[in-house]
Write a protein that holds these residues in place. Sequence first.
Motif, PDB file in Angstrom:
ATOM      1  N   GLN A 127       0.813  -1.221   0.000  1.00 22.38           N
ATOM      2  CA  GLN A 127       0.000   0.000   0.000  1.00 22.38           C
ATOM      3  C   GLN A 127       0.847   1.272   0.000  1.00 22.38           C
ATOM      4  OE1 GLN A 127      -2.862  -0.283   3.200  1.00 22.38           O
ATOM      5  NE2 GLN A 127      -3.545  -2.314   2.554  1.00 22.38           N
ATOM      6  N   LEU A 128       1.926   1.236  -0.777  1.00 23.74           N
ATOM      7  CA  LEU A 128       2.735   2.436  -0.929  1.00 23.74           C
ATOM      8  C   LEU A 128       2.081   3.432  -1.885  1.00 23.74           C
ATOM      9  CD1 LEU A 128       6.269   0.825  -1.000  1.00 23.74           C
ATOM     10  CD2 LEU A 128       5.274   2.181   0.816  1.00 23.74           C
ATOM     11  N   TYR A 129       1.151   2.944  -2.674  1.00 25.53           N
ATOM     12  CA  TYR A 129       0.333   3.779  -3.546  1.00 25.53           C
ATOM     13  C   TYR A 129      -1.111   3.313  -3.413  1.00 25.53           C
ATOM     14  CZ  TYR A 129       4.810   4.945  -5.721  1.00 25.53           C
ATOM     15  OH  TYR A 129       6.093   5.372  -5.939  1.00 25.53           O
ATOM     16  N   PRO A 130      -2.072   4.164  -3.769  1.00 31.70           N
ATOM     17  CA  PRO A 130      -3.476   3.736  -3.716  1.00 31.70           C
ATOM     18  C   PRO A 130      -3.721   2.509  -4.582  1.00 31.70           C
ATOM     19  CG  PRO A 130      -3.315   6.112  -4.035  1.00 31.70           C
ATOM     20  CD  PRO A 130      -1.929   5.567  -4.185  1.00 31.70           C
ATOM     21  N   GLU A 131      -4.559   1.618  -4.095  1.00 28.33           N
ATOM     22  CA  GLU A 131      -4.854   0.386  -4.836  1.00 28.33           C
ATOM     23  C   GLU A 131      -5.470   0.683  -6.202  1.00 28.33           C
ATOM     24  OE1 GLU A 131      -7.591  -3.612  -4.264  1.00 28.33           O
ATOM     25  OE2 GLU A 131      -6.765  -2.610  -2.480  1.00 28.33           O
ATOM     26  N   SER A 132      -6.106   1.836  -6.333  1.00 32.10           N
ATOM     27  CA  SER A 132      -6.748   2.191  -7.604  1.00 32.10           C
ATOM     28  C   SER A 132      -5.735   2.388  -8.733  1.00 32.10           C
ATOM     29  CB  SER A 132      -7.575   3.465  -7.446  1.00 32.10           C
ATOM     30  OG  SER A 132      -6.765   4.551  -7.003  1.00 32.10           O
ATOM     31  N   LEU A 133      -4.448   2.545  -8.390  1.00 34.75           N
ATOM     32  CA  LEU A 133      -3.411   2.704  -9.411  1.00 34.75           C
ATOM     33  C   LEU A 133      -2.966   1.368  -9.998  1.00 34.75           C
ATOM     34  CD1 LEU A 133      -0.996   5.444  -8.002  1.00 34.75           C
ATOM     35  CD2 LEU A 133      -2.856   5.699  -9.642  1.00 34.75           C
ATOM     36  N   PHE A 134      -3.491   0.264  -9.478  1.00 33.39           N
ATOM     37  CA  PHE A 134      -3.052  -1.056  -9.911  1.00 33.39           C
ATOM     38  C   PHE A 134      -4.219  -1.854 -10.471  1.00 33.39           C
ATOM     39  CE2 PHE A 134      -0.130   0.417  -6.724  1.00 33.39           C
ATOM     40  CZ  PHE A 134       1.121   0.004  -7.176  1.00 33.39           C
ATOM     41  N   ILE A 135      -3.889  -2.751 -11.366  1.00 37.63           N
ATOM     42  CA  ILE A 135      -4.872  -3.680 -11.902  1.00 37.63           C
ATOM     43  C   ILE A 135      -4.331  -5.093 -11.741  1.00 37.63           C
ATOM     44  CG2 ILE A 135      -5.870  -2.063 -13.563  1.00 37.63           C
ATOM     45  CD1 ILE A 135      -4.127  -3.389 -15.723  1.00 37.63           C
ATOM     46  N   LYS A 136      -5.249  -6.050 -11.668  1.00 34.75           N
ATOM     47  CA  LYS A 136      -4.844  -7.448 -11.596  1.00 34.75           C
ATOM     48  C   LYS A 136      -4.442  -7.931 -12.990  1.00 34.75           C
ATOM     49  CE  LYS A 136      -7.349  -9.118  -7.553  1.00 34.75           C
ATOM     50  NZ  LYS A 136      -8.348 -10.094  -7.045  1.00 34.75           N
ATOM     51  N   SER A 137      -3.384  -8.717 -13.021  1.00 34.07           N
ATOM     52  CA  SER A 137      -2.914  -9.290 -14.270  1.00 34.07           C
ATOM     53  C   SER A 137      -2.481 -10.726 -14.002  1.00 34.07           C
ATOM     54  CB  SER A 137      -1.748  -8.456 -14.820  1.00 34.07           C
ATOM     55  OG  SER A 137      -1.329  -8.935 -16.078  1.00 34.07           O
ATOM     56  N   ARG A 138      -2.040 -11.406 -15.029  1.00 32.93           N
ATOM     57  CA  ARG A 138      -1.548 -12.781 -14.855  1.00 32.93           C
ATOM     58  C   ARG A 138      -0.134 -12.888 -15.402  1.00 32.93           C
ATOM     59  NH1 ARG A 138      -4.804 -16.552 -12.937  1.00 32.93           N
ATOM     60  NH2 ARG A 138      -3.350 -18.188 -13.540  1.00 32.93           N
ATOM     61  N   LYS A 139       0.700 -13.529 -14.604  1.00 36.53           N
ATOM     62  CA  LYS A 139       2.082 -13.782 -15.001  1.00 36.53           C
ATOM     63  C   LYS A 139       2.541 -15.033 -14.283  1.00 36.53           C
ATOM     64  CE  LYS A 139       5.838 -12.495 -17.209  1.00 36.53           C
ATOM     65  NZ  LYS A 139       5.871 -12.383 -18.678  1.00 36.53           N
ATOM     66  N   TYR A 140       3.274 -15.873 -14.957  1.00 41.30           N
ATOM     67  CA  TYR A 140       3.752 -17.133 -14.379  1.00 41.30           C
ATOM     68  C   TYR A 140       2.585 -17.987 -13.876  1.00 41.30           C
ATOM     69  CZ  TYR A 140       7.739 -13.947 -14.199  1.00 41.30           C
ATOM     70  OH  TYR A 140       8.684 -13.000 -14.514  1.00 41.30           O
ATOM     71  N   ASN A 141       1.478 -17.928 -14.593  1.00 42.76           N
ATOM     72  CA  ASN A 141       0.282 -18.719 -14.257  1.00 42.76           C
ATOM     73  C   ASN A 141      -0.284 -18.394 -12.886  1.00 42.76           C
ATOM     74  OD1 ASN A 141       0.327 -20.127 -16.716  1.00 42.76           O
ATOM     75  ND2 ASN A 141       1.759 -21.648 -15.904  1.00 42.76           N
ATOM     76  N   THR A 142      -0.160 -17.147 -12.470  1.00 40.26           N
ATOM     77  CA  THR A 142      -0.765 -16.723 -11.213  1.00 40.26           C
ATOM     78  C   THR A 142      -1.166 -15.261 -11.310  1.00 40.26           C
ATOM     79  OG1 THR A 142      -0.506 -16.747  -8.802  1.00 40.26           O
ATOM     80  CG2 THR A 142       1.367 -15.962 -10.091  1.00 40.26           C
ATOM     81  N   VAL A 143      -1.940 -14.789 -10.349  1.00 39.28           N
ATOM     82  CA  VAL A 143      -2.407 -13.399 -10.343  1.00 39.28           C
ATOM     83  C   VAL A 143      -1.333 -12.500  -9.746  1.00 39.28           C
ATOM     84  CG1 VAL A 143      -4.134 -11.803  -9.435  1.00 39.28           C
ATOM     85  CG2 VAL A 143      -4.823 -14.088 -10.197  1.00 39.28           C
ATOM     86  N   VAL A 144      -1.035 -11.404 -10.426  1.00 35.81           N
ATOM     87  CA  VAL A 144      -0.091 -10.410  -9.932  1.00 35.81           C
ATOM     88  C   VAL A 144      -0.733  -9.034 -10.072  1.00 35.81           C
ATOM     89  CG1 VAL A 144       1.924 -11.797 -10.543  1.00 35.81           C
ATOM     90  CG2 VAL A 144       1.014 -10.149 -12.193  1.00 35.81           C
ATOM     91  N   TRP A 145      -0.117  -8.049  -9.447  1.00 37.34           N
ATOM     92  CA  TRP A 145      -0.585  -6.669  -9.551  1.00 37.34           C
ATOM     93  C   TRP A 145       0.326  -5.874 -10.472  1.00 37.34           C
ATOM     94  CZ3 TRP A 145      -5.200  -5.114  -7.841  1.00 37.34           C
ATOM     95  CH2 TRP A 145      -5.828  -5.875  -6.851  1.00 37.34           C
TER      96      TRP A 145
END
Length: 218
Positions: free
Chosen positions: A33-51
């Motif tokens: 939470q160094l930045y607001p969560e609204s600045l991030f989106i969920k994505s997929r990398k290495y077959n898992t969920v990342v931000w």
Amino acid sequence: MATEDPSWTVKQCIDVFREFLIVCIHSILCNRQLYPESLFIKSRKYNTVVWQSRHPILCNYIQDAVEACTQELQEGIVECIYLSITSTDQVELERYIFSAYSIPRIPDFLLEKPVSPRVPYSDSFVESLRAAMIRIQNATHSLQQLPENCSWSIRLTLKENNTRPKAWETWYLSEHTPESNLERRYQNLTIPLRNISIGPMDSEIWLESRPDVYDNEK
């Protein structure tokens, strides 16, 4: 008909390590939470969920910081790269460490030469990065909340007898601290996260946290 050699080159190893670092940094910044969560989106990398940050300035900053470290990785002189989180009083609260000591120091013309019989991008390789990514994200969720207005930086330490990176005049030097690495680890909570293998390169990943000073910084 000749077939392409499937083994790893040092440059490939460094490129994969660079990408992995970028993915980790995005997720750590979001989860802590160094930045607001609204600045991030969920994505997929290495077959898992990342931000992933969707703010172009932050994305470019992370990219440029890691690229600067990548130049030193290709020289084979880096011991560790780490993401440091500090309070408003410049007290280091957390440090996410990615060792790079196993990258050899070789001439530039050998960076593209195959150096390992391991097959690149195999299922076991992807699973290793996936497990590391999950472990890192779980660890960030298990930590107590950081104080407000913390900052972060990407730092590196060089192998013994290597004192200056390329274009060192443009780099920021860390403040001198009298404590040794051993003393710092004794004072901190050290959490081993995961070891990963990228071709001939092995990297240890761990987290150092200072829970004893969190409350004092709030």
